[in-house]
Scaffold this motif. Structure first.
Motif, PDB file in Angstrom:
ATOM      1  N   ASN A 156       0.868  -1.172   0.000  1.00  0.00           N
ATOM      2  CA  ASN A 156       0.000   0.000   0.000  1.00  0.00           C
ATOM      3  C   ASN A 156       0.909   1.228   0.000  1.00  0.00           C
ATOM      4  OD1 ASN A 156      -2.289   1.695   0.285  1.00  0.00           O
ATOM      5  ND2 ASN A 156      -1.924   1.792   2.491  1.00  0.00           N
ATOM      6  N   VAL A 157       0.907   1.987  -1.094  1.00  0.00           N
ATOM      7  CA  VAL A 157       1.792   3.142  -1.231  1.00  0.00           C
ATOM      8  C   VAL A 157       0.957   4.421  -1.273  1.00  0.00           C
ATOM      9  CG1 VAL A 157       3.602   4.236  -2.612  1.00  0.00           C
ATOM     10  CG2 VAL A 157       3.458   1.732  -2.491  1.00  0.00           C
ATOM     11  N   VAL A 158       1.361   5.386  -0.472  1.00  0.00           N
ATOM     12  CA  VAL A 158       0.698   6.690  -0.427  1.00  0.00           C
ATOM     13  C   VAL A 158       1.741   7.765  -0.717  1.00  0.00           C
ATOM     14  CG1 VAL A 158      -0.536   8.354   1.005  1.00  0.00           C
ATOM     15  CG2 VAL A 158      -1.014   5.910   1.241  1.00  0.00           C
ATOM     16  N   THR A 159       1.499   8.587  -1.730  1.00  0.00           N
ATOM     17  CA  THR A 159       2.412   9.673  -2.089  1.00  0.00           C
ATOM     18  C   THR A 159       1.707  11.000  -1.844  1.00  0.00           C
ATOM     19  OG1 THR A 159       3.464   8.298  -3.777  1.00  0.00           O
ATOM     20  CG2 THR A 159       3.833  10.675  -3.914  1.00  0.00           C
ATOM     21  N   GLU A 160       2.412  11.894  -1.132  1.00  0.00           N
ATOM     22  CA  GLU A 160       1.825  13.172  -0.761  1.00  0.00           C
ATOM     23  C   GLU A 160       2.772  14.325  -1.042  1.00  0.00           C
ATOM     24  OE1 GLU A 160      -1.088  12.312   2.969  1.00  0.00           O
ATOM     25  OE2 GLU A 160       1.052  12.019   3.355  1.00  0.00           O
ATOM     26  N   LEU A 161       2.191  15.433  -1.466  1.00  0.00           N
ATOM     27  CA  LEU A 161       2.915  16.699  -1.594  1.00  0.00           C
ATOM     28  C   LEU A 161       2.622  17.508  -0.337  1.00  0.00           C
ATOM     29  CD1 LEU A 161       4.468  18.900  -3.244  1.00  0.00           C
ATOM     30  CD2 LEU A 161       2.225  19.611  -4.134  1.00  0.00           C
ATOM     31  N   LYS A 162       3.683  17.907   0.359  1.00  0.00           N
ATOM     32  CA  LYS A 162       3.515  18.621   1.624  1.00  0.00           C
ATOM     33  C   LYS A 162       4.282  19.931   1.605  1.00  0.00           C
ATOM     34  CE  LYS A 162       2.704  14.527   4.449  1.00  0.00           C
ATOM     35  NZ  LYS A 162       2.960  13.870   5.747  1.00  0.00           N
ATOM     36  N   ASN A 163       3.865  20.857   2.471  1.00  0.00           N
ATOM     37  CA  ASN A 163       4.578  22.124   2.599  1.00  0.00           C
ATOM     38  C   ASN A 163       5.606  22.027   3.719  1.00  0.00           C
ATOM     39  OD1 ASN A 163       3.136  22.394   5.008  1.00  0.00           O
ATOM     40  ND2 ASN A 163       1.669  23.860   4.155  1.00  0.00           N
ATOM     41  N   SER A 164       6.318  23.111   3.955  1.00  0.00           N
ATOM     42  CA  SER A 164       7.393  23.094   4.948  1.00  0.00           C
ATOM     43  C   SER A 164       6.873  22.943   6.373  1.00  0.00           C
ATOM     44  CB  SER A 164       8.236  24.361   4.833  1.00  0.00           C
ATOM     45  OG  SER A 164       7.425  25.515   4.966  1.00  0.00           O
ATOM     46  N   GLN A 165       5.553  23.140   6.566  1.00  0.00           N
ATOM     47  CA  GLN A 165       4.944  22.907   7.873  1.00  0.00           C
ATOM     48  C   GLN A 165       4.403  21.481   7.982  1.00  0.00           C
ATOM     49  OE1 GLN A 165       4.020  25.990   6.117  1.00  0.00           O
ATOM     50  NE2 GLN A 165       5.851  26.690   7.228  1.00  0.00           N
TER      51      GLN A 165
END
Length: 831
Positions: A228-237
């Motif tokens: 199960n792979v989850v890819t996320e774009l996150k900010n510096s917070q």
């Protein structure tokens, strides 16, 4: 039968028997004993207004499965339809029938492989889960086979006439099947945790460090072998801005102007606008495309490979040594894609594959590497480093090298990572006449189009691995330093290396920003702590923790104690090692031990887990000694060079001496109950040691080499690896090396029980290596077993095979080192 938990019984005879059992003075296997209700937790009623029970619907099992995850959590309460329900001791429950659902929860603790029958009485409809797996039973009677460790048990009851009549009885198969039940939140480390725990499998930091992408991989009983792979774009917070659902992105690249993120999804190239998160397709039909890098804000350079058409021929005419490789006839070239028009143009061509090394936008140059010719008949194929001028299409060669790893631009010069023999031995720091081990990576600076070279790491013992160049020209490098893999910064102006403070033993992945004060996003572990994700400020040399897998997957888990153990060998050289001690080890008693090594060109690094789970072995009652014998990289060139043309000479001596020193210091280890194991070159070492010593009581060789000549000729990379390990030595000019160092030529000297493990699809070390040794030992009437894993290559990756493989190794050692053959017999007796 010895039962450690208290029993609640109504029968005086059972109470007396329980007393005898606890004292170990009486043995009887025919009595099923009720489990103590005070060591079982109860919760319910859940959804008490439920008019139709799950089992009365066509979706009953799915309903229960969805509830299971909440019941498994180590929390004191569960909220259902807005109502909070708390766990309570089962012996405090005084109810007849209840609405909705109820559940029982407890742990089974075993100290050895145990089997028996669990019978649940007084329940009309229920599902039993052990370690989150649904158990199959007949009339609520279940046959259990429990490995050494902690096991969570949950019973979800749907229909009960009178809870006062509910009991759980366990009848062991034999007097050795000893279980304990409890409701403790603390558990022993398990194989499932080590494999299934979420880990960061990919990361990428934006040039401005304001955003990053992480991919997290996990497994479960539900997904089985499918991750199960989850890819996320996150900010510096660390806030999630975008989550990729379904198909997962790969080949992530950030535009230099920080406006876009590009990635491939299947055979399409996508572009994500970092400001408004809109997505558009840049190109399609990119099957075989990989390694995308921005050249400038509107163009990317990537590799595009093409496989030859399958002509369904009955024969294959080999074109050269490499033609055994399944991918040998694939050709990969470099291309440039314009993000505005989608137009793609080729940057390289011909029958020889080209690899991207780096690009210098201001100078309009691209750095590439390529083999000198197709199918080179050489133990050290030559690699040519070339530079392409994008304006004139002129190609300039920087040289052809027998050893070469990769290269990066630094101002007008080029960093190169290669072995000590690069450019006629420019990086050698060895006594005269000693042959270098070119797996020991060194750092160089090439100038004047490759005419001049400067060795930068001759006095730097760690082996150079991954290399990146910061905007100021300094090099950010990952190295092998003894049994660790840290990050270093090479200061170009001061010509010195500085270790970065990551707080990790093993940096697994890292990505860096292009700010004036660059940051590094990195993941990794220590030998005793699971994976973490951190952000490192290079100028301050300080890290901040972003994500930690320990509270997610290892909360309240016992982790073995780690001790450093080094010794000085007979040549006066310090051989480093470490020892894993089981939790709450009683040092007044004697304990079995396992000795692990590799012995090839790499040390056994300090990862928290991996293919060989030292922490798991320790929690199964073994004192585990891991050592780094002579010949490994990361300890300096002289140390690694002794691997050349030795084939186990120094290594075997170090392992034998190290084990003797280990037994002398750790006097609570039973010297008659020591096992040893290794894989690949380590498997070769296990076989070789079996011909040299009888100090071990049981041995395991996974994917080991028994005959150096057949491995040299049949292994896909056998002749290449032998180009270093047997440098300048061949069967026709050094037959003594190939025969005297091959374990099968000394099979008659083996006295230790030996287990051979091998994947039947192994291309690196073909299974014939184990078959050869097995044949010899069987003909000699030796104690030998061979377990073949179907469809497995050199490593065991699939979840089901990995668990079976780990269990097989522990079961074999339990049989020979603990006198407990039941687990092994349950797995293989009669099969």
């Amino acid at each position: 039968m010895r039962i450690s938990s208290p029993w609640t019984t109504k029968n005086k005879l059972l109470k007396q028997a329980a007393t005898f059992f606890a004292l170990g003075s009486f043995s009887l296997t025919a009595i099923a004993a009720p489990l103590d209700k005070s060591n079982i937790e109860f919760i319910g009623p859940l959804g008490e207004n439920m008019q139709v029970k799950p089992f009365q619907t066509p979706h009953g099992q799915a309903i229960i499965n969805n509830l299971l995850e909440q019941l498994q959590r180590n929390t004191q309460s569960v909220s259902v339809f807005g109502k909070k329900h708390s766990w309570q001791p089962f012996n405090k429950v005084n109810a007849l029938t209840l609405g909705g659902l109820q559940a029982l929860k407890f742990n089974i603790e075993t100290r050895r492989f145990s089997q028996g029958t669990l019978t649940i009485k007084g329940v009309e409809s229920a599902q039993l889960f052990i370690d989150a797996k649904l158990q199959k039973g007949d009339n609520h009677t279940y046959s259990l086979s429990l490995t050494n460790g902690s096991h969570s048990v949950i019973l979800v009851a749907q229909q009960v006439a009178n809870w006062n009549n509910v009991s759980l009885d366990f009848e062991p198969n034999a007097d050795t099947d000893n279980i304990t039940i409890n409701t403790s939140t603390t558990q022993r480390l398990s194989a499932v945790q080590l494999f299934d725990a979420p880990t960061v499998s990919g990361l990428s930091l934006a040039p401005d460090a304001k955003q990053y992408v992480t991919s997290t991989r996990s497994y479960s009983n539900k997904t089985a072998n499918q991750a199960n792979v989850v890819t996320e774009l996150k900010n510096s917070q660390n806030q999630t801005l975008y989550r990729f659902e379904g198909q997962q992105p790969s080949n992530i690249a950030w535009s230099p102007d920080n406006k876009f993120l590009v990635y491939t999804l299947g055979n399409e190239l996508k572009q994500l606008n970092r400001k408004n998160l809109s997505i558009k397709t840049l190109a399609e039909g990119l099957e075989g495309a990989s390694n995308f890098n921005f050249y400038d804000n509107s163009s990317l350079i990537f590799s595009w490979s093409k496989s030859p058409e399958d002509n369904n021929s009955l024969t294959k005419h080999y074109k050269g040594l490499q033609d055994r490789w399944s991918y040998a006839r694939n050709v990969s070239q470099l291309y440039m894609l314009d993000t505005h028009s989608g137009l793609i143009k080729a940057l390289s061509q011909g029958p020889i594959s080209h690899s991207f090394e780096d690009a210098h936008t201001n100078r309009g140059k691209v750095l590439m590497s390529r083999q000198v010719m197709v199918m080179q008949a050489s133990t050290h194929p030559e690699t040519e480093l070339v530079e392409l001028d994008l304006q004139s299409n002129k190609i300039t060669s920087f040289g052809k090298f027998k050893t070469f790893n990769h290269a990066k631009y630094v101002n007008k010069d080029v960093y190169v990572v290669a072995g000590p023999d690069f450019k006629n031995g420019a990086g050698r720091a060895l006594p005269k006449g000693m042959l270098a081990n070119n797996y020991d990576g060194q750092l160089y600076l090439l100038s004047d189009n490759g005419k001049n070279v400067k060795a930068l790491s001759k006095q730097f013992d760690p082996a150079i691995g991954e290399l990146h160049v910061l905007d100021n020209g300094d090099a950010l490098i990952k190295v092998t330093e003894q049994d660790t893999q840290p990050l270093y910064l090479f200061d170009l102006s001061k010509q010195r290396f500085k270790k970065l403070n990551t707080g990790l033993d093993i940096v697994e992945q890292f990505s860096y920003s292009h700010e004036r004060n660059p940051q590094v996003l990195l993941s990794g572990t220590t030998a005793s702590t699971p994976q973490q994700l951190k952000r490192l400020n290079i100028s301050k040399n300080k890290t901040d923790l972003i994500w930690d897998s320990k509270p997610l997957a290892y909360a309240n888990t016992q982790i073995p104690t780690l001790e450093e153990f080094n010794f000085t060998n007979k040549d006066g050289v310090e051989i480093t090692g470490r020892v894993y001690l089981p939790t709450n080890l009683d040092k007044t008693k004697k304990h079995p031990a396992l000795v692990y090594y590799y012995g090839g060109t790499s040390p056994v690094t300090r990862g928290f887990t991996g293919r060989y789970p030292f922490n798991l072995w320790a929690e199964n009652g073994y004192v585990v000694y891991v050592l780094q014998p002579t010949g490994a990289t990361g300890f300096g060139q002289k140390f690694s060079a002794q691997h050349v043309n030795a084939w186990g000479d120094y290594t075997a001596s170090d392992i034998i001496q190290g084990t003797q020193a280990f037994l002398k210091k750790y006097d609570f280890v039973d010297s008659k109950k020591v096992g040893n194991l290794g894989a690949s070159y380590g498997g070769f070492m296990t076989m070789l040691l079996a011909t040299k010593t009888d100090m071990f009581s049981a041995s395991i060789a996974h994917a080991g080499i028994s005959n150096l000549t057949s491995y040299w000729g049949e292994g896909w990379w056998g002749y290449l690896y032998s180009g270093e390990a047997s440098k300048n030595s061949f069967p026709w000019n050094n037959a003594k090396l190939y025969s005297e160092h091959s374990p099968v030529f000394h099979a008659d000297k083996v006295t230790t029980p030996l287990l051979l493990l091998h994947g039947d699809s192994d291309t690196n070390v073909p299974i014939g290596e184990s078959l050869t040794m097995y044949t010899a030992l069987k003909l000699l009437n030796k104690d030998v077993d061979l377990i073949e894993y179907k469809g497995a290559d050199h490593q065991i990756f699939a979840r089901d095979k990995r668990f079976d493989w780990w269990n097989t190794m522990l079961a074999y050692f339990d049989k020979h080192l603990k006198g407990e053959p039941q687990w092994w017999d349950a797995m293989y007796s009669g099969k």
